[in-house]
Scaffold this active site. Structure first.
Site, short mmCIF file in Angstrom:
data_model
loop_
_atom_site.label_atom_id
_atom_site.label_comp_id
_atom_site.label_asym_id
_atom_site.label_seq_id
_atom_site.Cartn_x
_atom_site.Cartn_y
_atom_site.Cartn_z
CG ASP A 134 2.49 -0.85 -9.97
OD1 ASP A 134 2.19 0.36 -9.96
OD2 ASP A 134 2.50 -1.54 -11.00
NE ARG A 184 -1.20 4.07 -9.46
CZ ARG A 184 -0.22 3.28 -9.93
NH1 ARG A 184 -0.20 1.99 -9.62
NH2 ARG A 184 0.73 3.77 -10.68
C1 LIG Z 1 -4.02 3.35 -12.60
C2 LIG Z 1 -4.26 2.07 -11.85
C3 LIG Z 1 -3.21 1.45 -11.20
C4 LIG Z 1 -3.42 0.29 -10.47
N1 LIG Z 1 -2.40 -0.23 -9.71
C5 LIG Z 1 -2.66 -1.28 -8.88
C6 LIG Z 1 -1.66 -1.75 -7.95
O1 LIG Z 1 -0.55 -1.24 -7.87
N2 LIG Z 1 -2.00 -2.79 -7.15
C7 LIG Z 1 -3.25 -3.40 -7.20
O2 LIG Z 1 -3.51 -4.31 -6.42
N3 LIG Z 1 -4.17 -2.97 -8.08
C8 LIG Z 1 -3.92 -1.94 -8.91
N4 LIG Z 1 -4.90 -1.51 -9.78
C9 LIG Z 1 -6.13 -2.32 -10.00
C10 LIG Z 1 -7.21 -2.02 -8.96
O3 LIG Z 1 -6.82 -2.54 -7.71
C11 LIG Z 1 -8.54 -2.66 -9.37
O4 LIG Z 1 -8.40 -4.04 -9.45
C12 LIG Z 1 -9.11 -2.16 -10.67
O5 LIG Z 1 -8.86 -0.82 -10.88
C13 LIG Z 1 -10.64 -2.39 -10.70
O6 LIG Z 1 -11.28 -1.60 -9.74
P1 LIG Z 1 -12.08 -0.26 -10.11
O7 LIG Z 1 -11.99 0.65 -8.95
O8 LIG Z 1 -11.52 0.29 -11.37
O9 LIG Z 1 -13.56 -0.66 -10.37
P2 LIG Z 1 -14.43 -1.99 -10.14
O10 LIG Z 1 -14.77 -2.14 -8.71
O11 LIG Z 1 -13.78 -3.16 -10.84
O12 LIG Z 1 -15.71 -1.59 -10.94
C14 LIG Z 1 -16.57 -0.57 -10.45
C15 LIG Z 1 -17.27 0.10 -11.61
O13 LIG Z 1 -16.33 0.76 -12.46
C16 LIG Z 1 -16.76 0.69 -13.82
N5 LIG Z 1 -15.79 -0.12 -14.59
C17 LIG Z 1 -14.80 -0.88 -14.10
N6 LIG Z 1 -14.13 -1.48 -15.12
C18 LIG Z 1 -14.73 -1.11 -16.24
C19 LIG Z 1 -14.53 -1.41 -17.63
N7 LIG Z 1 -13.59 -2.27 -18.04
N8 LIG Z 1 -15.34 -0.84 -18.54
C20 LIG Z 1 -16.33 0.00 -18.14
N9 LIG Z 1 -16.58 0.31 -16.86
C21 LIG Z 1 -15.80 -0.23 -15.92
C22 LIG Z 1 -18.10 0.01 -13.79
O14 LIG Z 1 -19.10 0.99 -13.65
C23 LIG Z 1 -18.01 -0.84 -12.52
O15 LIG Z 1 -19.26 -1.20 -11.99
C24 LIG Z 1 -4.72 -0.32 -10.47
C25 LIG Z 1 -5.77 0.31 -11.13
C26 LIG Z 1 -5.57 1.49 -11.79
C27 LIG Z 1 -6.74 2.16 -12.45
#
Ligand SMILES: Cc1cc2nc3c(=O)[nH]c(=O)nc-3n(C[C@H](O)[C@H](O)[C@H](O)COP(=O)(O)OP(=O)(O)OC[C@H]3O[C@@H](n4cnc5c(N)ncnc54)[C@H](O)[C@@H]3O)c2cc1C
Length: 308
Positions: A134, A184
């Site tokens: 991560d 990732r």
């Molecule tokens: C598998 C995985 C591993 C990760 N590992 C790390 C890591 O190692 N380091 C790190 O800094 N971050 C990590 N993250 C977190 C990541 O950086 C984001 O903070 C997080 O994924 C939110 O961004 P997003 O791209 O999902 O969408 P966002 O920009 O938060 O949202 C965009 C759109 O996605 C949809 N959406 C988002 N959340 C929801 C919800 N709860 N319900 C319904 N629709 C939703 C909506 O349409 C929203 O408008 C990880 C995320 C994932 C999925």
């Protein structure tokens, strides 16, 4: 506006005590965390695998301040991998580790973390699975990528995470888009200064698309870590244009978020991996989930309402 406050709270011991002690917190935490211990987490892996979903398991914990706790993290991962081996889940489940939980911030932390995570990578390779490192706050990126480089010499499938909000990420994506390299791509979940990271959500999204293009054009194995329907559609388009077979990339989402969409993508033939956190030290992870989406916070606050 609330996001930065919650991200600051994610690192406050005082807030940790208040929130962890609130009796109604637990049911909300359970939406995002698969239990306090290994046993319920394994049950979750089995259920997800039965639905055609792959998993990456995160034994929760971060920012450890002593060697004994860092070693306890390593031991928890070794126990986890032994259980995956015993249950023959090595082909469905890999593990995600935070190097700060392996002692990265201690004096001499690079070597302490490398030594411990190497033992985890060895067992993972032995049982036919992989480790993904991560990515945490920007001060740790160089050290984490250096550990990645060392691990990949013996365990070439060790995965990395890149965060599109960091200015440096396109360069890192170019360097990592090589044969066999699992990356990732996420947007980024920490509070970062304007000197190193985009602050505007629109810029983070555009940067995500640029990095996606680099990863899909390269020879590596892109892992699309996002719940964002626009990013998923763009990744699908890039995969189609590049004639990529479904087993040359995957989608990843967090446990408890967009579960119907997780299943839909898997049913449509995509490789879909769920990030499943478990363990008692859920506070930092939970607060980052509240920070990134007002609806998650509203869900949490509603649980305190006297009408419930
Ligand atoms: C598998 C995985 C591993 C990760 N590992 C790390 C890591 O190692 N380091 C790190 O800094 N971050 C990590 N993250 C977190 C990541 O950086 C984001 O903070 C997080 O994924 C939110 O961004 P997003 O791209 O999902 O969408 P966002 O920009 O938060 O949202 C965009 C759109 O996605 C949809 N959406 C988002 N959340 C929801 C919800 N709860 N319900 C319904 N629709 C939703 C909506 O349409 C929203 O408008 C990880 C995320 C994932 C999925």
């Amino acid at each position: 506006m609330l996001g930065p406050v919650l991200l600051a709270a994610a690192r406050s011991d005082r807030m940790r005590r208040v929130i962890a002690a609130a009796p109604l917190t637990r049911p909300v935490v359970n939406r995002f965390v698969a239990g306090d211990a290994l046993h319920p987490a394994l049950a979750t892996v089995r259920a997800l695998a039965a639905a055609g979903l792959d998993v990456t398991l995160d034994h929760l914990g971060e920012d450890v301040t002593d060697k004994a706790t860092a070693h306890a993290t390593r031991d928890a991962y070794l126990r986890l991998l032994e259980s995956l081996r015993d249950e023959r889940l090595g082909d469905r489940a890999e593990v995600s580790v935070k190097l700060s939980a392996f002692g990265q911030a201690l004096p001499g932390g690079h070597d302490i973390a490398l030594d411990s995570v190497r033992q985890v990578a060895e067992l993972a390779t032995e049982i036919g699975t992989t480790v993904t490192l991560d990515m945490e706050d920007h001060t740790t990126v160089d050290s984490t990528l250096a550990v990645l480089g060392e691990l990949r010499r013996e365990h070439p499938r060790t995965g990395a995470v890149l965060q599109s909000y960091l200015f440096r990420t396109e360069d890192d994506a170019r360097a990592l888009a090589t044969a066999g390299s699992r990356v990732r791509l996420v947007k980024g979940a920490y509070k970062e200064p304007a000197s190193v990271a985009h602050q505007d959500k629109k810029d983070v999204d555009l940067a995500y698309v640029r990095a996606l293009r680099i990863l899909f054009a390269g020879d590596g194995y892109p892992m699309v870590g996002s719940h964002d329907p626009r990013m998923i559609a763009i990744a699908q388009e890039l995969a189609a244009r590049g004639h990529r077979a479904p087993d040359t990339y995957e989608f990843q989402m967090l446990y408890g978020i967009r579960t119907a969409e997780q299943r839909r993508l898997a049913q449509d033939g995509a490789r879909m991996r769920i990030y499943v956190p478990y363990g008692a030290d859920w506070y930092g992870y939970f607060m980052r989930r509240l920070a990134e989406r007002p609806a998650n916070l509203a869900f949490f606050l509603r649980s305190f309402s006297p009408t419930r």
